[in-house]
Motif scaffolding. Structure first.
Motif, PDB file in Angstrom:
ATOM      1  N   SER A  21       0.828  -1.211   0.000  1.00  0.00           N
ATOM      2  CA  SER A  21       0.000   0.000   0.000  1.00  0.00           C
ATOM      3  C   SER A  21       0.860   1.258   0.000  1.00  0.00           C
ATOM      4  O   SER A  21       0.583   2.211  -0.735  1.00  0.00           O
ATOM      5  CB  SER A  21      -0.933   0.008   1.208  1.00  0.00           C
ATOM      6  N   GLU A  25       0.992   4.093  -2.871  1.00  0.00           N
ATOM      7  CA  GLU A  25       0.761   5.506  -2.579  1.00  0.00           C
ATOM      8  C   GLU A  25       1.866   6.369  -3.162  1.00  0.00           C
ATOM      9  O   GLU A  25       1.613   7.429  -3.741  1.00  0.00           O
ATOM     10  CB  GLU A  25       0.659   5.726  -1.076  1.00  0.00           C
ATOM     11  N   PRO A  30      -3.583   6.183  -5.382  1.00  0.00           N
ATOM     12  CA  PRO A  30      -4.846   6.717  -4.847  1.00  0.00           C
ATOM     13  C   PRO A  30      -5.499   7.765  -5.753  1.00  0.00           C
ATOM     14  O   PRO A  30      -6.720   7.828  -5.846  1.00  0.00           O
ATOM     15  CB  PRO A  30      -4.447   7.327  -3.502  1.00  0.00           C
ATOM     16  N   CYS A  38      -9.933   5.640  -1.283  1.00  0.00           N
ATOM     17  CA  CYS A  38      -8.532   5.867  -1.682  1.00  0.00           C
ATOM     18  C   CYS A  38      -8.332   7.304  -2.171  1.00  0.00           C
ATOM     19  O   CYS A  38      -7.397   7.980  -1.752  1.00  0.00           O
ATOM     20  CB  CYS A  38      -8.132   4.886  -2.784  1.00  0.00           C
ATOM     21  N   GLY A  42      -6.266   9.830   0.107  1.00  0.00           N
ATOM     22  CA  GLY A  42      -4.899   9.847  -0.422  1.00  0.00           C
ATOM     23  C   GLY A  42      -4.104   8.625  -0.015  1.00  0.00           C
ATOM     24  O   GLY A  42      -2.900   8.562  -0.230  1.00  0.00           O
ATOM     25  N   HIS A  43      -4.789   7.648   0.582  1.00  0.00           N
ATOM     26  CA  HIS A  43      -4.129   6.419   1.019  1.00  0.00           C
ATOM     27  C   HIS A  43      -4.732   5.230   0.294  1.00  0.00           C
ATOM     28  O   HIS A  43      -5.929   5.198   0.007  1.00  0.00           O
ATOM     29  CB  HIS A  43      -4.283   6.219   2.524  1.00  0.00           C
ATOM     30  N   CYS A  44      -3.901   4.250   0.028  1.00  0.00           N
ATOM     31  CA  CYS A  44      -4.334   3.042  -0.652  1.00  0.00           C
ATOM     32  C   CYS A  44      -5.071   2.130   0.336  1.00  0.00           C
ATOM     33  O   CYS A  44      -4.591   1.893   1.440  1.00  0.00           O
ATOM     34  CB  CYS A  44      -3.123   2.320  -1.222  1.00  0.00           C
TER      35      CYS A  44
END
Length: 79
Positions: A21, A25, A30, A38, A42-44
């Motif tokens: 992840s 990123e 994302p 996502c 902004g995060h997987c």
């Protein structure tokens, strides 16, 4: 058809997912992902099932991203 089970500890699976992840990123996945969670965070949020990671909504996982995740794991496991 029966599902394949493995003997990989859940803690190691979580560590692998964290590394993948984070590498996704860094590659900008994302922003490309159709999943709201996502894109907006902004995060997987790569899904994880019993048989491994699910498909990344940001598209195919490039080889260099997988290599970066592998390097993160190698570094962590050397501690």
């Amino acid at each position: 058809m029966t599902e394949r089970r493995d003997n990989i500890p859940q803690g190691f699976k979580r560590l692998c997912m964290s590394a993948l992840s984070l590498a996704l990123e860094a590659d900008g996945a994302p922003e490309r992902c159709p999943r709201r969670a996502c894109r907006f965070s902004g995060h997987c949020h790569l899904p994880m099932g019993d048989n491994g990671p699910g498909a990344c909504g940001g598209g195919p996982i490039p080889g260099h991203v997988a290599a970066e995740a592998a390097l993160m794991l190698a570094f962590k496991l050397e501690e």
